[in-house]
Design a protein around this motif. Structure first.
Motif, PDB file in Angstrom:
ATOM      1  N   ARG A  52       0.829  -1.213   0.000  1.00 51.39           N
ATOM      2  CA  ARG A  52       0.000   0.000   0.000  1.00 51.39           C
ATOM      3  C   ARG A  52       0.857   1.253   0.000  1.00 51.39           C
ATOM      4  O   ARG A  52       0.646   2.171  -0.812  1.00 51.39           O
ATOM      5  N   ASP A  53       1.821   1.313   0.904  1.00 51.45           N
ATOM      6  CA  ASP A  53       2.641   2.509   1.027  1.00 51.45           C
ATOM      7  C   ASP A  53       3.463   2.770  -0.228  1.00 51.45           C
ATOM      8  O   ASP A  53       3.627   3.916  -0.656  1.00 51.45           O
ATOM      9  N   LEU A  54       3.978   1.703  -0.827  1.00 52.78           N
ATOM     10  CA  LEU A  54       4.744   1.870  -2.062  1.00 52.78           C
ATOM     11  C   LEU A  54       3.863   2.406  -3.188  1.00 52.78           C
ATOM     12  O   LEU A  54       4.291   3.237  -3.989  1.00 52.78           O
ATOM     13  N   MET A  55       2.609   1.956  -3.242  1.00 53.86           N
ATOM     14  CA  MET A  55       1.723   2.351  -4.335  1.00 53.86           C
ATOM     15  C   MET A  55       1.214   3.782  -4.183  1.00 53.86           C
ATOM     16  O   MET A  55       0.899   4.433  -5.183  1.00 53.86           O
ATOM     17  N   ILE A  56       1.128   4.283  -2.953  1.00 58.65           N
ATOM     18  CA  ILE A  56       0.651   5.663  -2.773  1.00 58.65           C
ATOM     19  C   ILE A  56       1.804   6.650  -2.598  1.00 58.65           C
ATOM     20  O   ILE A  56       1.587   7.840  -2.390  1.00 58.65           O
ATOM     21  N   GLY A  57       3.032   6.140  -2.671  1.00 59.67           N
ATOM     22  CA  GLY A  57       4.188   7.019  -2.560  1.00 59.67           C
ATOM     23  C   GLY A  57       4.541   7.405  -1.151  1.00 59.67           C
ATOM     24  O   GLY A  57       5.231   8.417  -0.936  1.00 59.67           O
TER      25      GLY A  57
END
Length: 206
Positions: A52-57
């Motif tokens: 999740r964190d990687l996908m939302i930056g």
């Protein structure tokens, strides 16, 4: 860097611990040693939030920036290793814990996505990914078909929780009651679906 609310942080960390327990409990059942139990706990606890964190930056991801995430995941593995007899006294312990983590992670994932400026539909998808990601990795590592792909309602429970979060945000309702209601709804749908034998629709004639 965007800070998330204390409520979302608390739900995220609680979800980490609960999902870590499911990974550790499965590892104990598969007779893995303490290293295997801890590894499966950590992977199960952190994989969904990491994606999740990687996908939302949101980088570095919260699990690598805040020691509390790793500590919660590690503690869950140790608890599963040393106290698995007590955990196994629950009715279907992995399912119950998994359902609790599912609701919490769906709410935390969707809420964090909204905090980072995503629109409702992508936020819902990120909530479902957060909720299901760790369980998928856990099941794959122990050579099981992931629960999200089985007959039992799984992703739909996470979807329900995330949709309630979006509805509450669109209606301007207080965040805390909405988050609690959403997590509880996801948990109850998952548990009731297992007890009642509900399943997602199949293709006609399959």
């Amino acid at each position: 860097m965007t800070d998330i609310s204390p409520l979302l942080l608390a739900m995220d960390l609680t979800g980490v611990f609960i999902f870590g327990l499911t990974g550790g409990t499965v590892a104990v059942r598969r007779q893995l040693d303490i290293f295997g139990v801890i590894v499966l706990s950590i992977v199960t606890a952190l994989a969904g939030g990491l994606l999740r964190d990687l996908m939302i930056g949101a980088v570095p991801p919260a699990s690598l920036r805040d020691d509390r995430y790793l500590i919660a995941a590690l503690l869950s593995g140790l608890v599963a290793f040393f106290f698995h007899p007590q955990i196994n006294r629950l009715v279907k312990p992995v399912m119950v814990l998994d359902a609790a983590g599912l609701g919490l992670f769906a709410v935390a994932g969707c809420g964090k996505a909204l905090t980072y400026g995503l629109t409702p539909v992508p936020a819902v998808l990120l909530g479902v990914l957060t909720a299901c990601g760790g369980g998928v990795v856990r099941d794959v590592l122990v050579a099981e078909v992931p629960r999200v792909l089985r007959e039992e309602i799984y992703a739909m429970a996470a979807l329900l929780a995330a949709v309630i979060v979006i509805a509450g945000a669109e209606l301007g309702l207080p965040r805390t009651p909405v988050a609690i209601a959403a997590a509880l709804a996801g948990f109850l749908l998952r548990v009731v679906s297992v007890w009642r034998g509900w399943s997602a629709p199949r293709a006609p004639g399959s």
